[in-house]
Design an enzyme around this catalytic site. Structure first.
Site, mmCIF file in Angstrom:
data_model
loop_
_atom_site.group_PDB
_atom_site.id
_atom_site.type_symbol
_atom_site.label_atom_id
_atom_site.label_comp_id
_atom_site.label_asym_id
_atom_site.label_seq_id
_atom_site.Cartn_x
_atom_site.Cartn_y
_atom_site.Cartn_z
ATOM 1 N N ASN A 157 8.596 19.923 71.360
ATOM 2 C CA ASN A 157 8.099 18.624 71.391
ATOM 3 C C ASN A 157 6.521 18.461 72.249
ATOM 4 O O ASN A 157 5.905 17.589 71.857
ATOM 5 C CB ASN A 157 9.014 17.558 71.502
ATOM 6 C CG ASN A 157 9.528 17.453 72.748
ATOM 7 O OD1 ASN A 157 9.697 18.338 73.602
ATOM 8 N ND2 ASN A 157 10.492 16.514 73.129
ATOM 9 N N GLU B 254 16.068 20.153 82.145
ATOM 10 C CA GLU B 254 16.015 19.020 81.475
ATOM 11 C C GLU B 254 16.522 19.069 80.024
ATOM 12 O O GLU B 254 15.783 19.765 79.191
ATOM 13 C CB GLU B 254 14.425 18.187 81.452
ATOM 14 C CG GLU B 254 14.702 16.828 81.249
ATOM 15 C CD GLU B 254 14.190 16.233 79.849
ATOM 16 O OE1 GLU B 254 15.040 16.117 79.028
ATOM 17 O OE2 GLU B 254 13.072 16.283 79.631
ATOM 18 N N CYS C 226 12.884 13.422 74.482
ATOM 19 C CA CYS C 226 14.294 13.353 75.240
ATOM 20 C C CYS C 226 14.455 11.861 75.675
ATOM 21 O O CYS C 226 15.663 11.361 75.776
ATOM 22 C CB CYS C 226 14.272 14.480 76.497
ATOM 23 S SG CYS C 226 13.251 15.860 76.129
#
Ligand code: G3P
Length: 478
Positions: A158, A253, A287
């Site tokens: 992304n 992450e 996210c």
């Protein structure tokens, strides 16, 4: 036609001797857009060797020179914003304007990292021994921050450029070398970004970029004895990596299920605007996207009406046209999202819009009256589908948020700052935003998840520190 983009090793662009390539499918056309080299394990070994030797002299390069090169790379990256953005549009269907903004943000991030680096790495500590019981002032302790060695950077699809430079910048300013493994969707954007570092004139081998199949080189890279630190952003793969990696620092992450808690006194227009921005920008493929709305029953009808009106205004279509909602990254991702939608339908969620899909393009969908037995109450769709759960108390909202395996960010909307602080303290997430949607930036803010959302903290300063080790020298006086 038929061109396969080369990978980058030892300051040169090379073809893989494997003779194989990996195809990148354009999410909009669903046809092959680009091809990249499928590097072999042998080639990874060579990359590691050159990264290791380049790092040794880079660590001795003056800090101001490292910063100067980073500033140069940042400027070149910004000059290349249009062609890189075009790749982002074709590879990951990022809306054209957002793609350009993302590259500019990346340039700014690199410059800030250079400035922050010269400051925080430019100072150390001086300690004296006689503050500890039983000691005279006979020892002086000097501390400094030294690099870890070779940093393996694995960014997600992304933000293949932005979340690559958020790892590359801190690693380089701190004196490390970088091996970058870009995501397949986004690999060409990343190679173009690496080209900007190449043009800036970094020493050979200091930055490498290997492309290929995860099944062939994924574990081989993450378990490679030459790697001294892994910085990873992505999904579940991160959990597997953390189990297999050696005794090295990890920065991870791994997604989230960011909750938006809405109290009775909230400004509902502000909430609706933030739910649209937080839930639907880049079609929910962030996210930090708002992934569940937990709204007090008494204001739920009013809020849902406001959000519905805004959803109706979202434009849906190709990224080239700057549509708000663009095709999701892969067909399997679209299928996964559809699975969550079907499950919610079977279990009785209220559909605020009709579910519509064409290829990878999914129209924005708000699901009201979602209950905890539905998968979408807990799983991240990574798509433009947003569940609303109606709650009868703040405690119920906090409980839902904390029952999640994830703990990246969350947000709370209320005019009562005391309540907001109380809720922020109670939410088990890395960050809580008061009266705004979750977001990683500005990029110098700390960014971290707890539980399955990650290990360690990011943000420019934290990443620089994380990619260093403390070294001490003690002067013993007679
Ligand atoms: O999805 C990656 C995460 O880091 C989101 O960043 O800038 O969209 O909040 P941002």
């Amino acid at each position: 036609d038929g061109e396969v983009f080369k990978y980058y090793v030892d300051g040169e662009w090379k073809k893989s001797t494997s003779g194989k390539s990996v195809s990148i499918i354009n999410p909009t056309t669903r046809k092959t857009q680009y091809k990249v080299q499928a590097c072999s394990q042998e080639e990874v070994n060579k990359v590691m060797d050159s990264a290791k030797s380049a790092q040794k002299s880079w660590a001795k390069t003056p800090l101001w020179k490292r910063a100067e090169l980073l500033h140069k790379a940042a400027a070149i990256l910004k000059e290349h914003k249009d062609p890189i953005a075009e790749c982002l549009v074709k590879e990951i269907a990022k809306p054209a304007k957002d793609a350009v903004t993302g590259v500019v943000r990346s340039g700014d991030l690199i410059s800030y990292t250079a400035e922050e680096g010269v400051r925080i790495l430019g100072e150390g500590k001086f300690l004296v021994s006689d503050s500890f019981p039983g000691n005279e002032r006979t020892k002086y302790c000097l501390t400094s921050k030294i690099p870890l060695g070779v940093v393996l950077a694995i960014p997600p699809f992304n933000y293949p450029v932005n979340l690559a430079v958020s790892k590359i910048g801190p690693a380089l300013i701190a004196g490390n070398s970088i091996v970058l493994k870009p995501p397949t969707q986004g690999a060409v954007s990343a190679l173009h970004m690496v080209h900007c570092f190449h043009l800036a004139g970094f020493p050979k081998g200091l930055i490498s970029c290997v492309t290929g199949k995860g099944s062939e080189i994924g574990d081989f890279l993450t378990m490679h004895p030459g790697v001294n630190c892994i910085s990873f952003t992505g999904g579940d793969t991160g959990v597997a990596i953390s189990k297999k990696a050696g005794m090295i620092p990890l920065q991870m992450e791994l997604g989230g299920k960011d909750a938006c808690i809405v109290l009775e006194d909230a400004d509902l227009d502000l909430v609706a605007a933030n739910i649209i921005k937080g839930g639907f920008s880049y079609s929910g493929q962030r996210c930090t996207a708002v992934k569940v709305v937990l709204v007090m029953e008494s204001v739920a009808d009013a809020l849902v009406e406001k959000v519905k009106a805004k959803v109706a205004k979202l434009t849906v279509g190709p990224p080239e046209n700057n549509c708000d909602i663009t095709p999701v990254v892969t067909e399997s991702s679209a299928n996964f999202i559809e699975g969550l939608v079907n499950d919610a339908k079977e279990k009785g969620a209220t559909f605020c819009q009709e579910y519509k899909r064409e290829g990878n393009l999914i129209w924005p969908l708000l699901l009201d009256n979602v209950r905890p037995d539905m998968r979408i109450a807990w799983e991240e769709p990574f798509g433009p589908v947003l569940p609303v759960i109606r709650i009868n108390s703040v405690e119920e909202g906090i409980h839902h948020c904390n029952a999640s395996n994830f703990g990246l960010q969350g947000c709370v909307f209320t005019k009562d700052i005391n309540k907001a602080m109380m809720i922020s303290d109670a939410m088990e997430t890395g960050t809580v935003q008061i009266n705004s949607a979750p977001a990683r930036g500005p990029d110098h803010f700390p960014f971290q998840g707890i539980k399955d959302s990650g290990i360690g903290s990011q943000g420019i300063t934290n990443s620089i520190n994380m990619m260093t080790k403390v070294k001490t020298t003690v002067i013993n006086l007679p």
